[in-house]
Design a protein around this motif. Structure first.
Motif, PDB file in Angstrom:
ATOM      1  N   THR A 345      47.115   7.347  69.385  1.00  0.00           N
ATOM      2  CA  THR A 345      48.293   6.473  69.314  1.00  0.00           C
ATOM      3  C   THR A 345      49.456   7.082  70.109  1.00  0.00           C
ATOM      4  O   THR A 345      49.374   8.200  70.594  1.00  0.00           O
ATOM      5  N   HIS A 364      49.937  -9.015  69.086  1.00  0.00           N
ATOM      6  CA  HIS A 364      50.011  -7.579  68.820  1.00  0.00           C
ATOM      7  C   HIS A 364      49.288  -7.263  67.511  1.00  0.00           C
ATOM      8  O   HIS A 364      49.491  -7.954  66.516  1.00  0.00           O
ATOM      9  N   THR A 367      51.186  -2.130  67.265  1.00  0.00           N
ATOM     10  CA  THR A 367      52.217  -1.696  68.223  1.00  0.00           C
ATOM     11  C   THR A 367      53.500  -1.376  67.463  1.00  0.00           C
ATOM     12  O   THR A 367      53.754  -1.958  66.408  1.00  0.00           O
ATOM     13  N   LEU A 375      57.435   0.103  74.136  1.00  0.00           N
ATOM     14  CA  LEU A 375      56.341  -0.370  73.287  1.00  0.00           C
ATOM     15  C   LEU A 375      55.210   0.657  73.324  1.00  0.00           C
ATOM     16  O   LEU A 375      54.720   1.011  74.409  1.00  0.00           O
ATOM     17  N   ALA A 377      51.396   2.212  71.422  1.00  0.00           N
ATOM     18  CA  ALA A 377      50.243   1.924  70.573  1.00  0.00           C
ATOM     19  C   ALA A 377      50.408   2.632  69.238  1.00  0.00           C
ATOM     20  O   ALA A 377      50.822   3.786  69.181  1.00  0.00           O
ATOM     21  N   VAL A 382      44.942  -2.722  69.209  1.00  0.00           N
ATOM     22  CA  VAL A 382      46.358  -2.697  69.579  1.00  0.00           C
ATOM     23  C   VAL A 382      46.856  -4.069  70.037  1.00  0.00           C
ATOM     24  O   VAL A 382      47.913  -4.523  69.622  1.00  0.00           O
ATOM     25  N   TRP A 408      48.411  -0.005  80.735  1.00  0.00           N
ATOM     26  CA  TRP A 408      48.296   0.836  79.540  1.00  0.00           C
ATOM     27  C   TRP A 408      47.173   1.827  79.793  1.00  0.00           C
ATOM     28  O   TRP A 408      46.019   1.417  79.968  1.00  0.00           O
TER      29      TRP A 408
END
Ligand code: AMP
Ligand code: GLY
Length: 419
Positions: A345, A364, A367, A375, A377, A382, A408
């Protein structure tokens, strides 16, 4: 002459939960002219765009009922199973507050696999043969000599991790060793799987669209079982004929048995089906919307969700018809590296808006927004990217084009959803 239109009465709604399913529910509820305040507990960074997110002890029935009473809430929609099994709906109903979901007694359909298997046996509902054991030690010999594959299940709630389909007796014994408490051992069924969703207020039954879930972590159905890595709706394998059989042979006898026992089922009933050579058989029930199935269903729903869920909670589902887009929905889960074991995370996610600009919804699941407005994870699953198309191919192309726009570095997704 003056014409006075009666003021539309709006209701304030609380949604319990904070995953992709709850984001999809809040997104759809927000579209209803009937909804005043929309609160989600605990919610997440995506939900915060459409609802007020606040902390609440959602598995504490008295706390939820007190909150709803103090805030004049007109409907509570329960997302996950734990509050249902804990009796949140019972407490709300006792306080006179409409609640969407089953009572604790009816939630045993998910809360105890043994309860459901016994109900199926008594009502002649097609399902895998089974035996129940009070603990793992008592099941040891049975698993050691059971024909293969052998299916080993923890009886109670296990967040999707309590099932092992073992190809060897040793693997079955290893799965058994991980279980504390009662156990169900089943014969293995084979065939395509499909999920069937039925909404009921205990009297009226409304058949919702089906879905097919992709449960394994990696492409080609490899890797560990997860909560679901993607979904298509409707489920291609569930033909109209198989659907009618499943409703007649599985759903209706279940609802009748629950009503006859004095514990009528209300809310959404989610049946996991195996479409075997001899017809549909029940794998398991869930007493809530699936996640990510709900994200796909909400994209296809054309009716007013608040109206439908309130009518269901108030025992007048016959007044609220749902209508559905004929289009196909594809949902792809973008999960954190390491999911389902140990998701990493805290990694930064960018360009969700660029994905949505293509015409998809990005729900989402796990998040958070940092104080600096970044923003990141914060969970295993996620994001859930959901697209509609005239057919699976079109929906899939759109969903994958959109997911590629998201920047990401900490995530992964399956490349074969809908293939
Ligand atoms: P669950 O966590 O209960 O949804 O089960 C996870 C998966 O295990 C199901 O989707 C099936 O693929 C598989 N499964 C569960 N029970 C059986 C069974 N009796 N035979 C074959 N597969 C099963
Ligand atoms: N996607 C499977 C579940 O919600 O149980």
């Amino acid at each position: 002459m003056r014409c006075y239109k009666p003021a539309m009465t709006k209701i304030d709604i609380v949604v319990l939960g904070g995953g992709g399913r709850e984001h999809a529910l809040c997104w759809k509820l927000r579209q209803s002219a009937k909804v005043g305040r929309l609160i989600c507990a605990p919610g997440n960074a995506g939900i915060a765009a459409v609802a007020e997110c606040l902390p609440l002890a959602i598995t504490d029935p008295a706390a939820v009922a007190a909150f709803a009473r103090d805030h004049g809430i007109g409907l509570v929609v329960v997302g996950p199973e734990d509050p249902l099994v804990a009796g949140v709906v019972d407490a709300l109903r006792a306080a006179g507050i409409p609640a969407f979901g089953p009572t604790a007694a009816a939630a045993r359909l998910e809360g105890s696999k043994g309860f459901t298997k016994d109900l199926c046996r008594a009502a002649g509902i097609p399902t895998a043969g089974y035996r129940r054991f009070g603990n793992a030690a008592d099941a040891h010999h049975y698993v050691a000599v059971h024909p293969l594959p052998v299916v080993v299940k923890a009886d109670g709630l296990a967040a999707g991790k309590g099932v092992t389909v073992a190809e060897t007796n040793e693997e079955g014994l290893a799965a058994l060793a991980d279980i504390n408490g009662p156990v169900v051992i089943e014969e293995a069924l084979s065939g395509p799987e499909a999920s069937l969703f039925v909404l009921t207020d205990g009297k009226t039954i409304s058949i919702w669209p089906s879905a097919q879930d992709y449960k394994r972590a990696f492409d080609g159905d490899e890797g560990p079982n997860t909560g679901g890595m993607g979904v298509i709706s409707p489920a291609p394998a569930l033909t109209d004929e198989l659907l009618s059989r499943a409703v007649a042979e599985i759903i209706k006898p279940t609802l009748k048995a629950m009503a006859d026992a004095g514990t009528p089922y209300t809310g959404i009933l989610y049946a996991g089906l195996m479409l075997t050579a001899t017809g549909p058989k029940l794998i398991e029930y869930n007493v809530r919307f699936g996640d990510p199935e709900c994200q796909a269903l909400m994209l296809r729903l054309e009716g007013d969700l608040a109206e439908i869920l309130l009518a269901c909670a108030q025992g007048r589902l016959h007044e609220a018809a749902a209508s559905w887009s004929a289009e196909t929905a594809v949902t792809i889960v973008y999960a954190a590296m390491g999911y389902p074991k140990t998701p990493i995370t805290g990694t930064v996610i960018n360009d969700i808006a660029a994905a949505e600009a293509l015409g998809v919804q990005v729900f989402h699941a796990g998040t958070v927004l940092t104080p600096a407005g970044t923003l990141v994870a914060a969970g295993g699953r996620v994001l859930a990217i959901s697209a509609l198309g005239h057919d699976i191919g079109e929906a899939r192309s759109l969903a994958y084009a959109a997911i590629r726009k998201i920047r990401w570095h900490g995530g992964f997704y399956r490349r074969d959803i809908g293939k």
